[in-house]
Design a protein around this motif. Structure first.
Motif, PDB file in Angstrom:
ATOM      1  N   LYS A  71       0.828  -1.209   0.000  1.00  0.00           N
ATOM      2  CA  LYS A  71       0.000   0.000   0.000  1.00  0.00           C
ATOM      3  C   LYS A  71       0.862   1.258   0.000  1.00  0.00           C
ATOM      4  N   VAL A  72       1.878   1.324   0.881  1.00  0.00           N
ATOM      5  CA  VAL A  72       2.669   2.562   0.953  1.00  0.00           C
ATOM      6  C   VAL A  72       3.568   2.739  -0.264  1.00  0.00           C
ATOM      7  N   SER A  75       1.636   4.314  -4.467  1.00  0.00           N
ATOM      8  CA  SER A  75       1.196   5.556  -5.098  1.00  0.00           C
ATOM      9  C   SER A  75       2.071   6.727  -4.681  1.00  0.00           C
ATOM     10  N   GLY A  76       2.086   7.744  -5.558  1.00  0.00           N
ATOM     11  CA  GLY A  76       2.853   8.953  -5.284  1.00  0.00           C
ATOM     12  C   GLY A  76       4.212   8.933  -5.940  1.00  0.00           C
ATOM     13  N   PRO A  77       4.919  10.059  -5.848  1.00  0.00           N
ATOM     14  CA  PRO A  77       6.285  10.126  -6.376  1.00  0.00           C
ATOM     15  C   PRO A  77       7.182   9.111  -5.660  1.00  0.00           C
ATOM     16  N   LEU A  78       8.272   8.716  -6.321  1.00  0.00           N
ATOM     17  CA  LEU A  78       9.136   7.677  -5.771  1.00  0.00           C
ATOM     18  C   LEU A  78       9.705   8.077  -4.413  1.00  0.00           C
ATOM     19  N   ARG A  79      10.129   9.331  -4.254  1.00  0.00           N
ATOM     20  CA  ARG A  79      10.657   9.760  -2.953  1.00  0.00           C
ATOM     21  C   ARG A  79       9.613   9.555  -1.867  1.00  0.00           C
ATOM     22  N   LYS A  80       8.385   9.909  -2.151  1.00  0.00           N
ATOM     23  CA  LYS A  80       7.307   9.745  -1.165  1.00  0.00           C
ATOM     24  C   LYS A  80       7.098   8.273  -0.848  1.00  0.00           C
ATOM     25  N   ARG A  81       7.151   7.420  -1.845  1.00  0.00           N
ATOM     26  CA  ARG A  81       6.950   5.985  -1.638  1.00  0.00           C
ATOM     27  C   ARG A  81       8.053   5.396  -0.757  1.00  0.00           C
ATOM     28  N   LEU A  82       9.299   5.726  -1.079  1.00  0.00           N
ATOM     29  CA  LEU A  82      10.417   5.176  -0.316  1.00  0.00           C
ATOM     30  C   LEU A  82      10.429   5.708   1.114  1.00  0.00           C
ATOM     31  N   GLY A 136      11.283  -7.521  -3.411  1.00  0.00           N
ATOM     32  CA  GLY A 136      10.589  -7.481  -4.694  1.00  0.00           C
ATOM     33  C   GLY A 136       9.649  -6.298  -4.812  1.00  0.00           C
ATOM     34  N   LEU A 137       8.943  -5.972  -3.737  1.00  0.00           N
ATOM     35  CA  LEU A 137       8.028  -4.823  -3.758  1.00  0.00           C
ATOM     36  C   LEU A 137       8.798  -3.510  -3.907  1.00  0.00           C
ATOM     37  N   VAL A 138       9.923  -3.405  -3.203  1.00  0.00           N
ATOM     38  CA  VAL A 138      10.751  -2.197  -3.329  1.00  0.00           C
ATOM     39  C   VAL A 138      11.315  -2.106  -4.752  1.00  0.00           C
ATOM     40  N   GLN A 139      11.739  -3.232  -5.290  1.00  0.00           N
ATOM     41  CA  GLN A 139      12.271  -3.230  -6.652  1.00  0.00           C
ATOM     42  C   GLN A 139      11.207  -2.805  -7.653  1.00  0.00           C
ATOM     43  N   ASP A 140       9.991  -3.266  -7.481  1.00  0.00           N
ATOM     44  CA  ASP A 140       8.895  -2.869  -8.372  1.00  0.00           C
ATOM     45  C   ASP A 140       8.675  -1.360  -8.317  1.00  0.00           C
ATOM     46  N   ALA A 141       8.725  -0.788  -7.105  1.00  0.00           N
ATOM     47  CA  ALA A 141       8.534   0.661  -6.960  1.00  0.00           C
ATOM     48  C   ALA A 141       9.659   1.424  -7.659  1.00  0.00           C
ATOM     49  N   LEU A 142      10.881   0.919  -7.526  1.00  0.00           N
ATOM     50  CA  LEU A 142      12.019   1.567  -8.187  1.00  0.00           C
ATOM     51  C   LEU A 142      11.916   1.452  -9.706  1.00  0.00           C
ATOM     52  N   SER A 143      11.491   0.295 -10.182  1.00  0.00           N
ATOM     53  CA  SER A 143      11.332   0.105 -11.630  1.00  0.00           C
ATOM     54  C   SER A 143      10.273   1.048 -12.186  1.00  0.00           C
ATOM     55  N   ALA A 144       9.170   1.189 -11.452  1.00  0.00           N
ATOM     56  CA  ALA A 144       8.120   2.119 -11.876  1.00  0.00           C
ATOM     57  C   ALA A 144       8.643   3.550 -11.853  1.00  0.00           C
ATOM     58  N   GLY A 145       9.462   3.863 -10.838  1.00  0.00           N
ATOM     59  CA  GLY A 145      10.052   5.196 -10.778  1.00  0.00           C
ATOM     60  C   GLY A 145      10.991   5.451 -11.944  1.00  0.00           C
ATOM     61  N   ALA A 146      11.713   4.438 -12.374  1.00  0.00           N
ATOM     62  CA  ALA A 146      12.618   4.588 -13.520  1.00  0.00           C
ATOM     63  C   ALA A 146      11.835   4.914 -14.779  1.00  0.00           C
ATOM     64  N   VAL A 147      10.693   4.265 -14.954  1.00  0.00           N
ATOM     65  CA  VAL A 147       9.845   4.533 -16.117  1.00  0.00           C
ATOM     66  C   VAL A 147       9.367   5.984 -16.111  1.00  0.00           C
ATOM     67  N   ARG A 148       9.099   6.514 -14.934  1.00  0.00           N
ATOM     68  CA  ARG A 148       8.622   7.902 -14.806  1.00  0.00           C
ATOM     69  C   ARG A 148       9.767   8.906 -14.804  1.00  0.00           C
ATOM     70  N   GLY A 149      11.006   8.442 -14.904  1.00  0.00           N
ATOM     71  CA  GLY A 149      12.149   9.340 -14.913  1.00  0.00           C
ATOM     72  C   GLY A 149      12.574   9.812 -13.536  1.00  0.00           C
TER      73      GLY A 149
END
Length: 199
Positions: A71-72, A75-82, A136-149
């Motif tokens: 859940k955390v 959503s949101g910008p990558l900095r906010k997620r991490l 794996g969940l953290v990696q997914d968030a980082l991968s999504a962040g990479a797509v968004r630049g």
């Protein structure tokens, strides 16, 4: 067949609270039975051993905790997620009075040695599985962040780094109990991963 004398989910919640606060070695089935309002024999009949009860309770905890992390990080910008991920992690092992620490780190310390008694290989696999799935969940968030630049590093390596830092935070919390220190380290880790200064 006789119906069970307890609500399975409630019992696992009570049991895990005991295990989390006192460790597996420090918890007895009598303690759990007393707090759950059931007969000690009912626990043996349902689970067979204290270790098996711990494993069932831990797996329930792991499922709930993974849902919270998902859940955390969702959503949101990558900095906010991490940042939210680290906040949840620190809040988790700072919970309780006094703070209970990290149940996974504590459990790993209770694994059996070659000579002594302790938790078995099934428990070790359960601990490793939770860490693997968190990574794996953290990696997914980082991968999504990479797509968004928002991230230009290697998601797999960065995820391992982040989760490794959370293990270190759990140890530092036990050693010093300084939440401000933990949050400072977490914020610095996010800065390093994103290769930018905090705004």
């Amino acid at each position: 067949m006789r119906p069970r004398e307890f609500d399975h989910d409630d019992l696992l919640r009570v049991a895990f609270d005991q295990f989390w606060r006192k460790g597996v070695r420090g918890t007895s089935l009598s303690d759990i039975a007393r707090d759950a309002g059931v007969q000690r024999g009912s626990l043996y009949n349902a689970f067979g051993s204290k270790e098996a009860l711990f494993l069932a309770a831990y797996r329930r905890y792991a499922g709930d905790y993974l849902s919270s992390i998902q859940k955390v990080l969702g959503s949101g910008p990558l900095r906010k997620r991490l940042t939210a991920f680290f906040d949840l992690t620190i809040k988790n092992f700072r919970s309780g009075s006094p703070p209970r620490g990290c149940p996974t780190t504590r459990g790993l310390m209770e694994l059996a040695s070659d000579e002594g008694e302790g938790l078995d290989e099934d428990a070790r696999r359960a601990f490793a599985e939770l860490v693997f799935r968190i990574t794996g969940l953290v990696q997914d968030a980082l991968s999504a962040g990479a797509v968004r630049g928002e991230f230009n590093g290697a998601p797999e390596a960065a995820a391992l780094h982040i989760v490794t830092v959370t293990r270190g935070l759990a140890v530092l919390e036990r050693a010093f109990g300084d939440e401000a220190q933990l949050r400072k380290i977490a914020a610095h880790t996010v800065d390093l991963v994103l290769n930018e200064r905090r705004r």
